[in-house]
Design a protein around this motif. Structure first.
Motif, PDB file in Angstrom:
ATOM      1  N   MET A 197       0.665  -1.380  -0.010  1.00  0.00           N
ATOM      2  CA  MET A 197      -0.238   0.213   0.249  1.00  0.00           C
ATOM      3  C   MET A 197       1.066   1.045   0.069  1.00  0.00           C
ATOM      4  O   MET A 197       0.003   2.303  -0.121  1.00  0.00           O
ATOM      5  CB  MET A 197      -0.742   0.208   1.390  1.00  0.00           C
ATOM      6  N   ASP A 198       1.773   0.934   0.611  1.00  0.00           N
ATOM      7  CA  ASP A 198       2.926   2.178   0.720  1.00  0.00           C
ATOM      8  C   ASP A 198       3.319   2.565  -0.810  1.00  0.00           C
ATOM      9  O   ASP A 198       3.770   3.690  -1.202  1.00  0.00           O
ATOM     10  CB  ASP A 198       4.474   1.790   1.134  1.00  0.00           C
ATOM     11  N   ALA A 199       3.261   1.483  -1.658  1.00  0.00           N
ATOM     12  CA  ALA A 199       3.803   1.710  -3.512  1.00  0.00           C
ATOM     13  C   ALA A 199       2.565   2.030  -3.288  1.00  0.00           C
ATOM     14  O   ALA A 199       2.484   3.217  -4.684  1.00  0.00           O
ATOM     15  CB  ALA A 199       4.462  -0.025  -3.587  1.00  0.00           C
ATOM     16  N   THR A 201       0.539   4.734  -3.343  1.00  0.00           N
ATOM     17  CA  THR A 201       0.501   5.663  -2.768  1.00  0.00           C
ATOM     18  C   THR A 201       1.268   6.349  -2.542  1.00  0.00           C
ATOM     19  O   THR A 201       1.092   7.518  -4.083  1.00  0.00           O
ATOM     20  CB  THR A 201       0.360   5.181  -0.883  1.00  0.00           C
ATOM     21  N   HIS A 202       2.150   5.771  -3.243  1.00  0.00           N
ATOM     22  CA  HIS A 202       3.760   6.493  -4.344  1.00  0.00           C
ATOM     23  C   HIS A 202       3.122   6.593  -5.749  1.00  0.00           C
ATOM     24  O   HIS A 202       3.442   8.140  -6.019  1.00  0.00           O
ATOM     25  CB  HIS A 202       5.145   5.569  -4.073  1.00  0.00           C
ATOM     26  N   CYS A 203       2.767   5.766  -5.965  1.00  0.00           N
ATOM     27  CA  CYS A 203       2.381   5.953  -7.497  1.00  0.00           C
ATOM     28  C   CYS A 203       1.039   7.101  -7.737  1.00  0.00           C
ATOM     29  O   CYS A 203       1.317   7.457  -8.683  1.00  0.00           O
ATOM     30  CB  CYS A 203       1.795   4.727  -8.100  1.00  0.00           C
ATOM     31  N   THR A 265      -1.324  12.577   1.687  1.00  0.00           N
ATOM     32  CA  THR A 265      -1.356  11.182   2.863  1.00  0.00           C
ATOM     33  C   THR A 265       0.134  11.045   3.752  1.00  0.00           C
ATOM     34  O   THR A 265       0.298  10.310   4.478  1.00  0.00           O
ATOM     35  CB  THR A 265      -1.272   9.877   1.537  1.00  0.00           C
ATOM     36  N   HIS A 266       1.210  11.549   2.587  1.00  0.00           N
ATOM     37  CA  HIS A 266       2.687  10.814   3.218  1.00  0.00           C
ATOM     38  C   HIS A 266       2.571  11.709   4.927  1.00  0.00           C
ATOM     39  O   HIS A 266       3.139  11.332   5.427  1.00  0.00           O
ATOM     40  CB  HIS A 266       3.534  11.323   2.250  1.00  0.00           C
ATOM     41  N   SER A 267       2.292  13.217   4.266  1.00  0.00           N
ATOM     42  CA  SER A 267       2.626  14.252   5.566  1.00  0.00           C
ATOM     43  C   SER A 267       1.330  13.312   6.404  1.00  0.00           C
ATOM     44  O   SER A 267       2.024  13.851   7.965  1.00  0.00           O
ATOM     45  CB  SER A 267       2.082  15.267   5.144  1.00  0.00           C
ATOM     46  N   HIS A 279       3.239   1.283  10.981  1.00  0.00           N
ATOM     47  CA  HIS A 279       3.760   1.244  10.106  1.00  0.00           C
ATOM     48  C   HIS A 279       3.493   1.892   9.366  1.00  0.00           C
ATOM     49  O   HIS A 279       2.596   2.461   8.357  1.00  0.00           O
ATOM     50  CB  HIS A 279       3.920  -0.157   8.933  1.00  0.00           C
ATOM     51  N   HIS A 280       5.275   2.292   8.576  1.00  0.00           N
ATOM     52  CA  HIS A 280       4.323   3.452   7.462  1.00  0.00           C
ATOM     53  C   HIS A 280       3.745   2.990   6.321  1.00  0.00           C
ATOM     54  O   HIS A 280       2.154   4.003   6.068  1.00  0.00           O
ATOM     55  CB  HIS A 280       6.043   3.836   6.952  1.00  0.00           C
ATOM     56  N   GLY A 281       3.861   2.299   5.550  1.00  0.00           N
ATOM     57  CA  GLY A 281       2.784   1.519   4.717  1.00  0.00           C
ATOM     58  C   GLY A 281       1.067   1.498   5.358  1.00  0.00           C
ATOM     59  O   GLY A 281       0.209   1.207   4.619  1.00  0.00           O
ATOM     60  N   ALA A 283       0.313   3.363   7.804  1.00  0.00           N
ATOM     61  CA  ALA A 283      -0.299   4.677   7.983  1.00  0.00           C
ATOM     62  C   ALA A 283      -1.235   5.686   6.308  1.00  0.00           C
ATOM     63  O   ALA A 283      -1.807   5.872   7.060  1.00  0.00           O
ATOM     64  CB  ALA A 283       0.413   5.432   8.816  1.00  0.00           C
ATOM     65  N   ASN A 284      -0.543   5.262   5.890  1.00  0.00           N
ATOM     66  CA  ASN A 284      -0.682   5.373   4.515  1.00  0.00           C
ATOM     67  C   ASN A 284      -2.261   4.907   4.036  1.00  0.00           C
ATOM     68  O   ASN A 284      -3.435   5.554   3.548  1.00  0.00           O
ATOM     69  CB  ASN A 284       0.307   4.717   2.882  1.00  0.00           C
ATOM     70  N   ALA A 285      -1.935   4.088   4.597  1.00  0.00           N
ATOM     71  CA  ALA A 285      -2.907   2.891   4.083  1.00  0.00           C
ATOM     72  C   ALA A 285      -4.778   3.495   5.141  1.00  0.00           C
ATOM     73  O   ALA A 285      -5.788   3.758   4.209  1.00  0.00           O
ATOM     74  CB  ALA A 285      -3.425   1.786   3.563  1.00  0.00           C
TER      75      ALA A 285
END
Ligand SMILES: [Fe+2]
Length: 388
Positions: A197-199, A201-203, A265-267, A279-281, A283-285
């Motif tokens: 989900m981090d990947a 969110t990056h995309c 989302t990253h902020s 976990h960072h991913g 948190a993004n999800a």
């Protein structure tokens, strides 16, 4: 039209395929490293991925630092730099998720700089103080998410400052990224889902951020397609090499794309990891659907395209309807990945949201969100992401 001159570059050499880890000695030779420091975490030290690296390095003189934390802290960097210097190392192999690779990047910088890591912080103009080239970094990811193996930033938590420090420079880019899907097969379902989900969110955040970079846009679009097609498969069956390999590629694509920039989302995610160890991913999800609803009108063409990646074009569906559907598609995917929604379910107290929003506003990622946000907007996004 086109009066602003831009530069596009994709400089990291990526070696991809089953058994690619065996190319490590060649990568060291090509980059002129005689004594690498292998940087990893205690869990990986006891894993088949570490054994594979040890087997590949047969006959090579190397040192190991294996105490990187899940969310890396400044002490990880200080300790590993001391070892790097005392052992006479001349390059690093970052083996692990984003944490080990981020520490690997900080090592080569801090091996050369006196003073504190915070002096090099991106938002304090630290990029100009990083005057490489530094010793080579070879990244060997064991997750498919952060894409740190092709990225130019490193995120380290400073306990002294009580927040994450982001350092950023083209000099931080690994010279080689070795993507071997076999190194990711033992990643458990939760970490597969969260890093994936981090990947994703990056995309999505890089695609929608307003910086002009059509090459990255194309990469982000295909990265999204790969995550949609393969993340659930990789989460369900860790030994599905086709899914694992495609997720590794998608993760690298996400990070290549976010040289454009990221978004709100990253902020929101960064302070959740610093304050509550999320976990960072994950948190993004947890925050992404609320941010998508916030961005809905501004990002409509992008989100409409996203909806159609999930489920094709639907007869009579307008872009506005498709964009709204994309949020539901993302929420459903997160649910199918086994991620429980709601910050409240992950140890984040409601009374912390106000303070978190101050940290989120201090974080620079939201400055390139497709829709500008205030501190109050970020608080509202936390509140929307909080209930179960
Ligand atoms: Fe990320």
């Amino acid at each position: 039209m086109f009066e602003e001159i831009t530069a596009f570059s994709f400089p990291t050499r990526i070696v991809f395929g089953r058994g690619a880890v065996r190319r490590l000695p060649a990568a060291l030779e090509e980059t002129g490293v005689f004594k690498p420091l292998v940087v990893t975490d205690p869990g990986l030290r006891a894993s088949p991925a570490f054994d594979a690296v040890v087997a590949a390095l047969d006959g090579v003189s190397y040192e190991v630092f294996d105490r990187v934390h899940g969310n890396p802290v400044e002490d990880d960097v200080l300790e590993s730099v001391a070892l790097y210097r005392s052992a006479g190392c001349d390059g690093v192999i970052g083996l692990g998720g984003g944490s080990a690779i981020d520490v690997a990047k900080a090592i080569v910088v801090m091996a050369r700089h006196e003073g504190a890591l915070a002096d090099l912080e991106a938002q304090a103009g630290g990029m100009d103080r990083m005057t490489g080239p530094y010793d080579p970094i070879i990244a060997v990811p064991t997750t498919a998410g952060t894409g740190s193996e092709v990225g130019r930033s490193s995120v380290i938590t400073s306990h002294q400052l009580g927040r994450k420090i982001i350092i950023f420079s083209p000099w931080l880019m690994p010279k080689r990224a070795i993507l071997d899907p076999e190194l990711t097969v033992s990643l458990p379902p939760f970490l597969t889902a969260a890093t994936g989900m981090d990947a994703f969110t990056h995309c999505l955040e890089s695609l929608t951020c307003p910086t002009y970079h059509p090459l990255c846009d194309a990469i982000a679009i295909h990265g999204l397609e790969l995550v949609i097609r393969y993340l659930e498969r990789a989460t369900r069956d860790g030994r599905d090499i086709e899914a694992r390999g495609n997720m590794q590629v998608a993760a690298a694509m996400g990070a290549i794309a976010f040289q454009k920039d990221l978004g709100a989302t990253h902020s929101l995610a960064h302070p959740l990891s610093t304050a509550f160890g999320l976990h960072h991913g994950l948190a993004n999800a947890l925050c992404l659907p609320a941010v998508m609803r916030f961005n809905l009108e501004t990002a409509e063409p992008h989100y409409a395209r996203l909806a159609r990646m999930f489920d094709g074009a639907r007869r009579g569906e307008t872009d506005r309807e498709a964009a709204a559907r994309s949020v539901v598609e993302v929420e459903n995917m997160i649910g199918r990945l086994g991620i429980t929604r709601g910050l409240s379910n992950h140890g984040v107290p409601r009374e912390s949201l106000e303070g978190l929003s101050v940290s989120a506003f201090d974080d620079s990622c939201h400055k390139t969100n497709i829709r500008p946000c205030t501190r109050r907007d970020l608080l509202a996004l936390y509140e929307e992401s909080w209930p179960a």
